[in-house]
Enzyme design. Structure first.
Site, PDB file in Angstrom:
ATOM      1  N   SER A   1      46.496  41.753  44.093  1.00 56.49           N
ATOM      2  CA  SER A   1      45.325  41.566  43.241  1.00 56.49           C
ATOM      3  C   SER A   1      45.470  42.354  41.951  1.00 56.49           C
ATOM      4  O   SER A   1      45.590  43.581  41.966  1.00 56.49           O
ATOM      5  CB  SER A   1      44.052  42.022  43.972  1.00 56.49           C
ATOM      6  OG  SER A   1      43.004  42.187  43.039  1.00 56.49           O
TER       7      SER A   1
ATOM      8  N   ASP B   1      44.478  30.826  40.552  1.00 55.13           N
ATOM      9  CA  ASP B   1      43.270  30.184  40.012  1.00 55.13           C
ATOM     10  C   ASP B   1      43.456  28.678  39.812  1.00 55.13           C
ATOM     11  O   ASP B   1      42.499  27.966  39.522  1.00 55.13           O
ATOM     12  CB  ASP B   1      42.883  30.830  38.674  1.00 55.13           C
ATOM     13  CG  ASP B   1      42.425  32.274  38.861  1.00 55.13           C
ATOM     14  OD1 ASP B   1      42.001  32.633  39.983  1.00 55.13           O
ATOM     15  OD2 ASP B   1      42.504  33.056  37.891  1.00 55.13           O
TER      16      ASP B   1
END
Ligand code: S3P
Length: 440
Positions: free
Chosen positions: A166, A321
């Protein structure tokens, strides 16, 4: 204001567009310029809701940010320039704002409370809180979620192995590490996007990158003076997908057909979408353009047959994404597409694996949900219908591109969600499509 949008099938698409400034780079341009000493002019800043949340939070903390024509000027006064906000800091829908602010506030000598909208209030924050506590900060979450209370203070370095790849967690820990008394080392299972590392290197903060690990020591950030934000590849992906899926019109000035997206970020930690399309047999040509801190290119997508592909975790982390729009492409590709290593999508703006599967199935696609991904068999003709974005920008925009290939119009409820990253999405969609594709 919530609105629905009905998109009709489009026989063709074509044209040349620019997309808003990259969201990840825009957040960092504002945040890191505010923490440097001196003024920074930011050109091409993304104007979506998430970046506006970062600007609002910085302003609430006393940072001077002013508009200057199309640019934004940030007056950086380091951590010393930050002042406690009397009100909770509202991060809206933006996970990047809230998580990265936790790392910044961990060393600011006052108390802050970070909040967000209903979607952000259901997202996990312990992944950031726990390393910051190990560094010496006081961080309280609400059963692991926002609101988050941070009482900043002196920090010490840690060696932290993050269980998730992340960039938001990494950025928070590295920003705390800039203020810590010893070396800070951050390791993650796959290499997440490296915009923060690039900014730090350009701003004079020494760092060692080795595989999936970054080590750094306390340092000041030097103001960059001018940052040019390239177009967002995550936004460009919708138009490139449209160009791959629908027959093209010859509308470009030089007589070429297809869809061209100008001046787009092509940082290798973000280009998983381009690699996935190549594996699926799609044609996207890359024409490098001059960039700044980040590599940039014009991208040209052309219509043609697609085939199913295995999209594995090492690629998916660089397209995290873009999984919803890759799933739309997979419905029109011959054979099976398997996407794995995408469990993180269950804790994004919504459970994106469940919602994209539900959305595409509602339009006639063959989709199976896996614990960490999706399995899609194609090609399947899509039919019209009604779907809900779940107030997730990337679901709303993916559904709109799926609608271009459907046999009947598709109505997308809560289509306004697109404005979180792409306020002009619906107008640009109309400009690229034939009249039939116009939204009503
Ligand atoms: C981002 C990191 C990614 C990405 C998000 C933006 C960033 O999230 O999905 O849209 O700017 O650092 P994670 O860090 O949770 O993977």
């Amino acid at each position: 204001m919530t609105f629905s949008r009905t998109i009709s099938p489009s026989p063709t698409v074509g044209g040349q567009v620019s997309v808003p400034g990259d969201k990840s780079v825009s957040h960092r341009a504002l945040l890191l310029s505010a923490l440097a000493h001196g003024e920074t002019r930011v050109s091409g800043l993304g104007l979506g809701g998430d970046v506006r949340s970062t600007r609002r939070v910085l302003t609430a903390l006393g940072v001077e940010i002013r508009d200057d024509g199309p640019d934004v000027v940030v007056v950086g006064r380091g951590w010393e320039g930050l002042r406690a906000s009397l009100q909770p800091l509202d991060c809206g829908n933006s996970g990047t704002t809230l998580r990265v602010m936790m790392g910044i506030l961990a060393s600011a000598p006052f108390e802050s409370t970070l909040t967000g909208d209903a979607s952000l209030s259901s997202r996990p924050m312990e992944r950031v809180a726990s390393p910051l506590r190990l560094m010496g900060a006081t961080v309280e979450t609400t059963q692991g979620k926002p609101p988050v209370r941070v009482v900043g203070g002196p920090l010490h370095g840690i060696s932290f192995g993050s269980p998730v790849a992340s960039a938001q967690v990494k950025t928070a820990v590295l920003l705390a590490g800039l203020r810590a008394s010893e070396t800070t080392r951050f390791t993650e299972p796959e290499r997440s996007r490296d915009h923060t590392e690039r900014f730090f290197a350009a701003m004079g903060a020494p760092m060692t990158v080795s595989g999936n690990a970054v080590s750094m020591s306390a340092s000041k950030l030097e103001a960059l003076g001018h940052v040019i934000v390239p177009g967002d590849l995550s936004s460009a992906a919708f138009w490139l997908a449209a160009g791959l899926l629908r027959p093209n019109r010859a509308v470009l000035a030089d007589g070429r057909d297809g869809v061209v997206v100008l001046n787009t970020l092509v940082n290798p930690t973000r280009t998983g979408f381009l690699e996935a399309v190549a594996l699926m047999g799609g044609e996207i040509r890359v024409y490098p353009a001059s960039g700044g801190v980040e590599p940039t290119a014009d991208l040209h997508a052309r219509y043609g047959p697609l085939r199913g592909a295995e999209l594995s975790p090492d690629l998916v982390v660089r397209a995290i994404d873009e999984v919803p729009i890759l799933a739309v492409l997979a419905t029109q590709a011959a054979g099976r597409t398997r996407i794995t290593g995408a469990a993180e999508l269950r804790v994004k703006e919504c459970d994106r694996l469940a919602v994209i599967a539900e959305t595409l199935k509602a339009l006639g696609a063959t989709v199976r949900e896996l614990p960490d991904g999706l399995e899609i068999d194609g090609p399947t003709p899509l039919h019209g219908g009604r779907v809900d974005s779940h107030h997730d920008h990337r679901i709303a925009m993916s559904a709109a591109i799926a609608a271009l290939c459907a046999s009947e119009p598709v109505t997308i409820d809560r289509a306004d969600a697109a404005a979180v990253s792409y306020p002009e999405f619906w107008e640009t969609l109309d400009s690229l499509c034939e009249i039939a594709g116009r939204s009503v």
